[in-house]
Structure formats: C-alpha cells, structure tokens
Design a protein around this motif. Structure first.
Motif, PDB file in Angstrom:
ATOM      1  N   GLY A 231       0.776  -1.224   0.000  1.00  0.00           N
ATOM      2  CA  GLY A 231       0.000   0.000   0.000  1.00  0.00           C
ATOM      3  C   GLY A 231       0.807   1.272   0.000  1.00  0.00           C
ATOM      4  O   GLY A 231       0.327   2.308   0.463  1.00  0.00           O
ATOM      5  N   HIS A 232       2.033   1.238  -0.519  1.00  0.00           N
ATOM      6  CA  HIS A 232       2.857   2.451  -0.571  1.00  0.00           C
ATOM      7  C   HIS A 232       2.612   3.154  -1.909  1.00  0.00           C
ATOM      8  O   HIS A 232       3.006   2.657  -2.967  1.00  0.00           O
ATOM      9  CB  HIS A 232       4.332   2.073  -0.438  1.00  0.00           C
ATOM     10  CG  HIS A 232       5.213   3.206  -0.029  1.00  0.00           C
ATOM     11  ND1 HIS A 232       5.517   4.251  -0.873  1.00  0.00           N
ATOM     12  CD2 HIS A 232       5.852   3.476   1.139  1.00  0.00           C
ATOM     13  CE1 HIS A 232       6.314   5.100  -0.257  1.00  0.00           C
ATOM     14  NE2 HIS A 232       6.530   4.667   0.971  1.00  0.00           N
ATOM     15  N   PRO A 233       1.960   4.345  -1.914  1.00  0.00           N
ATOM     16  CA  PRO A 233       1.607   5.009  -3.188  1.00  0.00           C
ATOM     17  C   PRO A 233       2.814   5.370  -4.037  1.00  0.00           C
ATOM     18  O   PRO A 233       2.792   5.183  -5.265  1.00  0.00           O
ATOM     19  CB  PRO A 233       0.849   6.269  -2.738  1.00  0.00           C
ATOM     20  CG  PRO A 233       0.418   5.986  -1.338  1.00  0.00           C
ATOM     21  CD  PRO A 233       1.468   5.099  -0.754  1.00  0.00           C
ATOM     22  N   ASP A 234       3.880   5.911  -3.415  1.00  0.00           N
ATOM     23  CA  ASP A 234       5.068   6.288  -4.182  1.00  0.00           C
ATOM     24  C   ASP A 234       5.697   5.066  -4.849  1.00  0.00           C
ATOM     25  O   ASP A 234       6.189   5.148  -5.981  1.00  0.00           O
ATOM     26  CB  ASP A 234       6.091   6.962  -3.270  1.00  0.00           C
ATOM     27  CG  ASP A 234       5.678   8.366  -2.885  1.00  0.00           C
ATOM     28  OD1 ASP A 234       5.233   9.108  -3.780  1.00  0.00           O
ATOM     29  OD2 ASP A 234       5.772   8.711  -1.701  1.00  0.00           O
ATOM     30  N   ALA A 235       5.685   3.929  -4.136  1.00  0.00           N
ATOM     31  CA  ALA A 235       6.252   2.711  -4.705  1.00  0.00           C
ATOM     32  C   ALA A 235       5.441   2.250  -5.909  1.00  0.00           C
ATOM     33  O   ALA A 235       6.004   1.799  -6.918  1.00  0.00           O
ATOM     34  CB  ALA A 235       6.315   1.621  -3.641  1.00  0.00           C
ATOM     35  N   ALA A 236       4.116   2.364  -5.824  1.00  0.00           N
ATOM     36  CA  ALA A 236       3.277   1.976  -6.962  1.00  0.00           C
ATOM     37  C   ALA A 236       3.554   2.861  -8.170  1.00  0.00           C
ATOM     38  O   ALA A 236       3.633   2.383  -9.315  1.00  0.00           O
ATOM     39  CB  ALA A 236       1.804   2.050  -6.564  1.00  0.00           C
ATOM     40  N   TYR A 237       3.730   4.161  -7.928  1.00  0.00           N
ATOM     41  CA  TYR A 237       4.034   5.079  -9.029  1.00  0.00           C
ATOM     42  C   TYR A 237       5.387   4.759  -9.651  1.00  0.00           C
ATOM     43  O   TYR A 237       5.519   4.721 -10.889  1.00  0.00           O
ATOM     44  CB  TYR A 237       4.005   6.512  -8.515  1.00  0.00           C
ATOM     45  CG  TYR A 237       4.522   7.521  -9.506  1.00  0.00           C
ATOM     46  CD1 TYR A 237       3.770   7.877 -10.627  1.00  0.00           C
ATOM     47  CD2 TYR A 237       5.772   8.117  -9.329  1.00  0.00           C
ATOM     48  CE1 TYR A 237       4.251   8.800 -11.537  1.00  0.00           C
ATOM     49  CE2 TYR A 237       6.250   9.046 -10.234  1.00  0.00           C
ATOM     50  CZ  TYR A 237       5.491   9.385 -11.333  1.00  0.00           C
ATOM     51  OH  TYR A 237       5.972  10.286 -12.251  1.00  0.00           O
ATOM     52  N   ARG A 238       6.385   4.488  -8.814  1.00  0.00           N
ATOM     53  CA  ARG A 238       7.717   4.180  -9.347  1.00  0.00           C
ATOM     54  C   ARG A 238       7.719   2.842 -10.076  1.00  0.00           C
ATOM     55  O   ARG A 238       8.427   2.665 -11.076  1.00  0.00           O
ATOM     56  CB  ARG A 238       8.732   4.164  -8.212  1.00  0.00           C
ATOM     57  CG  ARG A 238       8.916   5.507  -7.513  1.00  0.00           C
ATOM     58  CD  ARG A 238       9.656   6.495  -8.402  1.00  0.00           C
ATOM     59  NE  ARG A 238      11.014   6.085  -8.613  1.00  0.00           N
ATOM     60  CZ  ARG A 238      12.031   6.340  -7.789  1.00  0.00           C
ATOM     61  NH1 ARG A 238      11.806   6.996  -6.659  1.00  0.00           N
ATOM     62  NH2 ARG A 238      13.253   5.950  -8.077  1.00  0.00           N
ATOM     63  N   ALA A 239       6.954   1.874  -9.587  1.00  0.00           N
ATOM     64  CA  ALA A 239       6.852   0.588 -10.289  1.00  0.00           C
ATOM     65  C   ALA A 239       6.220   0.780 -11.665  1.00  0.00           C
ATOM     66  O   ALA A 239       6.650   0.165 -12.656  1.00  0.00           O
ATOM     67  CB  ALA A 239       6.039  -0.399  -9.456  1.00  0.00           C
ATOM     68  N   GLY A 240       5.201   1.656 -11.742  1.00  0.00           N
ATOM     69  CA  GLY A 240       4.596   1.939 -13.041  1.00  0.00           C
ATOM     70  C   GLY A 240       5.574   2.605 -13.983  1.00  0.00           C
ATOM     71  O   GLY A 240       5.609   2.309 -15.189  1.00  0.00           O
ATOM     72  N   THR A 241       6.411   3.496 -13.462  1.00  0.00           N
ATOM     73  CA  THR A 241       7.425   4.149 -14.289  1.00  0.00           C
ATOM     74  C   THR A 241       8.429   3.136 -14.823  1.00  0.00           C
ATOM     75  O   THR A 241       8.854   3.218 -15.995  1.00  0.00           O
ATOM     76  CB  THR A 241       8.151   5.229 -13.473  1.00  0.00           C
ATOM     77  OG1 THR A 241       7.191   6.154 -12.949  1.00  0.00           O
ATOM     78  CG2 THR A 241       9.140   5.985 -14.335  1.00  0.00           C
ATOM     79  N   CYS A 242       8.814   2.170 -13.969  1.00  0.00           N
ATOM     80  CA  CYS A 242       9.742   1.124 -14.417  1.00  0.00           C
ATOM     81  C   CYS A 242       9.126   0.286 -15.522  1.00  0.00           C
ATOM     82  O   CYS A 242       9.790  -0.036 -16.526  1.00  0.00           O
ATOM     83  CB  CYS A 242      10.132   0.243 -13.234  1.00  0.00           C
ATOM     84  SG  CYS A 242      11.202   1.046 -12.014  1.00  0.00           S
TER      85      CYS A 242
END
Length: 549
Positions: free
Chosen positions: A277-288
């Motif tokens: 549930g970490h929002p920043d991690a989800a955004y960075r995973a999408g960028t990857c």
C-alpha cells in the motif's frame, strides 16, 4: 548536530515566576530564599533534633502553598550549595540548618519570628513591618524583572558547551537506535545514516593527505553499508517504507557496486512496497514498467500500477494518467475529457515534487480544447502562479514572459517579471538566465540596477546550460569587452560552439575577420543601444534591433 551542555542551567527564568505569586496572609510574610544560603530565615534557634514530618505538617493552606513554592523539592528551585548529608531535601519541614522543632510533644507552630537583617540583601530590600503589611494585605515590593517573563536563556549553550563531532553524533544516534525494536525508529536511523554519509567531511585531496582522504572515503562507505544493511533487515520484515527507500537507493546508485543504478534490484522492491500500500512505490513501479527499467516494457502493467497509485491520490500518477488520456498513450485511446479530469485531480493535490498538472492545465486554458476546455487567461495565470510558488521553473519562466511583454492579460510589470525569472533562473532554467541577462543590460529604475557584469555572468550560466543564443551572446561580450575583459580567442570559442548548435549569427561572424573586433559597440544595432524608452511595447520592441536578443 547535538550540543553537550557542560554548564548548569541558570535559574533566572524560574525565579521571576516564584516571586511574582501573590501572598494571601500578612502574618507569614518573609523574604525569598537566597540561592547561596540554605539557613532558614524563619528561626534563629539552632536545631536540637531532626523533626519528623508528622509534626511538621503546616496547618494552613498557605503553608502548603509556601512549601510547594519554596521547598528545595520544587523543580524550579535552583540551589548551587551541596545538600547536607543528613538533609532530606525538604527545608520547609526541616528548616534547613535552623529548624523549629516541636516542644514538649506539641506540634511545631508556624514560624513567625523573622529577622529583617538576615533577609536584606543586594537584590531584595527589607520588608515592611508586619502591621503595615497586615493593613494592606500585600507583600513588600519586589525588584522589577530584569527581562521577559518567558526567558529561554537557560536553554542556550553555556560557555563550556561544544558541538559533538560527526562521529560522536553518529554514535549517539546508534546507541539510541539499538535500544528500541520499533521499526519506524530504526528506519529513521537508517535514513539518518544515509543522509549523514552525504555530509561527511571529505578533505580536499592533495599529495600530502592521500591516506587521510582514503580513510574518509572508507568511513563514508561504511556508513552507507550500515544504513543499507539496516534497511534490508527492515525490508525483509515487511516494512513498506524501508522497502521503498531501499529501492530508491538502488535506483539512484546508493549502496551499489561502483555507484551504478541497479533497477534489477530496485524494481522488485518497488513492487513489494506497492503491494503493502505504498503510493510512491506503486508510481515508481509503473514508471519502471513504462520504460523497461529492471523489467519488460509493459504498458498494461504500468497502467495498473499508475491506477493503484492514483487511487491513493498520488499527484504524479494522476498526472501521468491525464497525459496518457490526452495523447492516447499506454494503450489508451485519446480522450481529452478524461485527461482533463485527471489533470484537475492532480492539480488539486499538487506538491513541490509533482506540480506538473498545474502547468499543463494552464497551457490548456491558454489555447483551449474544443467542447472540453474553454480559453481563460486569468485562470491560466493563476495556475502558473501556483506552480511557480511551488518552485516549478517552466511556470515561473512563463509568468516572467507574461509580465515582461504583457501577454495573457497581464500588465507589463518589470518587478514581477524579474521576480519570476529569478525563481526559474535559480533552478538553472537556461532561458530564464538569459532573460535576466537582457534585464541587467538595460536595468529597471527602482527595481533592478543596470549591470554589464551581471549580464555577462547570467549569459555565461545560460551558455553552460546549452543555449545557443547565450553562447553567441557570451562570445559577443568577450569580443567587445562588455562586463568582462575583452578576449578575442575565447570569444571565437563560444562563436564556434553556438554555430555548431545552429546559430546563424555565430556562423556569419566566424566568416568575417577574426583579427579585428566588432566596431561601434555602443552604436546603432549594438547591444548597448538598448534603453528603456526605445519602444512602448516592452522588451519585444527593443529586441528587434539588438545584436544579442
């Protein structure tokens, strides 16, 4: 940095509050206790025996208040004299060295024998007689306070205080972190270690301190390894913040071999933290996933991560979805209406890290979208101002242009123009730097003094950013000697760099004679001919005949 307090705290901040309390009984008036004298001022009779607390209890409410205010047990009392070995730290009950013990089994009476001579001092005048005080029911006047009631001088470091060294500070934090099993505190310590490694003093390398530099670098690497190791342990226990921060370190080459980016280790940790549930991690995973960093390039998977982060109102993810809807990216069909919705939601939650939606919406309102978004210059400038205040350089530069040339309904205002240009230039926005060059060349009365030297320096900064026309301007300054010493050879170097980037004026100048500088540096068509009244329409009119702009 932490302070080592080696000086006892002064008591000035507390004494004023003690002596300022009103007295409600006149028969027990006494002078405030002297901090350096522990003898009682209530009795001149030497103690015969240690009285018990049972017989020493005051019988009135006032005595209890006096005990709370003036007893050494009170935390506000400041006494620099070491206590008597047999003293129980309660001078009100014991009378210090001069108690009034019970007589013949009777309870000790309230002390009323008062010696004015012993109470008078340099700081406190003798009290009035008891009859006068009883008549007015007030205590004798106290000396005026020497400073504000809320005096925080006792919090300042003493003369013998010293800063802890970098290593001592780390040891202090390390010792505290080892005492707890709280993952949040351990995570904060790991972050502190990595931040401390960046500020670790590294001496300038010379031939005489090679070993010293190597030791400092090794010490920094040890701190980084310790921080990364602690983050790994916390990440293995499922701590989402540690998983994300560790992944971010790997993505930025911190704690990796040769300090190279390692997305192969960063991406799985981003995914793991996103599942927690970490929002920043989800955004960075999408960028990857979108760029193929540490994984295969999958637009559909990237879209899933962006939607997951957007569900938590992550401004970066909402902005990316808005742009994808506007342009038909990530496998989506073009939908300006949906794109504008995402941009508006992102703009509502804009931060200094993600102000992009504010800027994009401003540009959309500047030109409008048929049947979706209408043109609104006033609202556009409001959005640009919001983004500029968050420090977004493109928005600040755009506003600088608007207030310089009077665009988008903005009045021509040199002060606001320079203000916004400066915000962008401080972040190395090359066009803003070059715009400041133009302002310094002509100056603005009451706002900006004219300075050829500043103009040259800002042009040089813009040239370092790769702006071709700034390179040509620096070459011109060096050739003619504006704001700097004339140097033809260095000017030719800048002309060549500008010509390589397609600047036609630089190419034309290189075709001419390179042995003689340009003539008439202050004549018509030269940069120094710019003045504030050459055109009523702002700098645009002044630029048309300018060699530089």
């Amino acid at each position: 940095m932490a302070y080592v307090q080696q000086q006892q705290l002064p008591s000035s901040a507390f004494d004023q509050q003690q002596y300022a309390r009103p007295r409600h009984s006149s028969s027990r008036e006494f002078a405030p206790p002297q901090p350096t004298n522990r003898e009682s001022q209530y009795s001149v009779t030497p103690p015969r025996a240690r009285p018990s607390r049972e017989t020493a209890r005051p019988s009135s409410q006032y005595q209890q208040q006096t005990q709370n205010n003036y007893g050494p047990d009170h935390e506000d009392y400041d006494d620099h004299t070491p206590p008597d070995p047999e003293d129980d730290n309660d001078d009100f009950f014991n009378g210090g060295n001069s108690p009034n013990p019970p007589m013949n089994g009777q309870p000790r009476q309230a002390r009323s024998s008062y010696n004015p001579a012993s109470a008078a001092s340099d700081n406190f005048p003798p009290y009035q007689n008891s009859s006068s005080i009883a008549t007015h029911s007030i205590r004798a006047p106290s000396p005026p306070p020497q400073g504000p009631i809320l005096d925080h001088s006792h919090l300042r470091p003493g003369k013998q205080a010293a800063l802890l060294s970098h290593e001592q500070t780390l040891e202090l934090y390390r010792a505290n972190a080892k005492k707890t099993q709280d993952p949040e505190l351990q995570f904060e310590f790991a972050v502190f270690l990595l931040d401390a490694s960046k500020s670790l003093p590294i001496p300038q390398p010379t031939n005489a301190n090679v070993m010293e530099v190597e030791k400092a670098l090794e010490k920094r690497d040890e701190i980084v390894r310790e921080g990364i190791s602690l983050l790994k342990r916390l990440a293995d226990r499922g701590h989402a913040a540690s998983q994300y921060f560790l992944a971010d370190c790997y993505a930025n080459g911190i704690g990796t071999p040769k300090s190279k980016q390692d997305f192969d280790r960063a991406y799985p940790l981003f995914v793991l933290a996103a599942k927690h549930g970490h929002p920043d991690a989800a955004y960075r995973a999408g960028t990857c996933c979108e760029n193929g960093w540490g994984c295969r390039r999958e637009s559909a998977k990237a879209l899933q991560f962006f939607r997951k982060a957007a569900a938590s109102l992550h401004p970066g993810a909402m902005y990316r979805l808005g742009i994808a809807e506007l342009n038909g990216e990530l496998g989506l069909s073009k939908s300006p209406k949906e794109g504008v919705k995402w941009l508006k939601r992102s703009a509502e939650h804009a931060t200094a890290e993600f102000p992009h939606a504010l800027h994009e919406l401003a540009l959309l309102h500047e030109r409008g979208i048929d049947n979706v978004l209408f043109v609104d210059y006033e609202y556009s400038t409001e959005l640009l101002a919001q983004a500029a205040e968050l420090g977004y350089a493109p928005s600040a530069y755009r506003l600088g242009e608007c207030y310089e040339y009077g665009k988008m309904g903005c009045p021509q205002d040199p002060a606001l123009s320079i203000h916004y240009y400066n915000i962008a230039a401080q972040q190395n926005h090359r066009d803003a730097c070059f715009a400041l060059t133009a302002w310094y060349l002509v100056g603005s009365p009451g706002v900006l003094p004219q300075s050829d030297t500043e103009a040259f320096l800002w042009a040089q900064k813009a040239a370092e950013g790769g702006l071709a026309k700034a390179m040509y301007a620096v070459g011109y300054f060096l050739e003619v000697g504006i704001g700097t010493v004339a140097n033809m050879q260095e000017a030719i170097t800048f002309y060549k760099r500008a010509a390589e980037l397609g600047d036609k004026r630089a190419a034309q100048r290189l075709k001419g004679s390179q042995s003689q500088p340009m003539h008439q540096p202050g004549g018509p068509g030269a940069v120094l001919h710019r003045n504030s009244d050459s055109d009523a329409n702002g700098k645009g009119g002044k630029d048309k005949d300018c060699v530089i702009m």
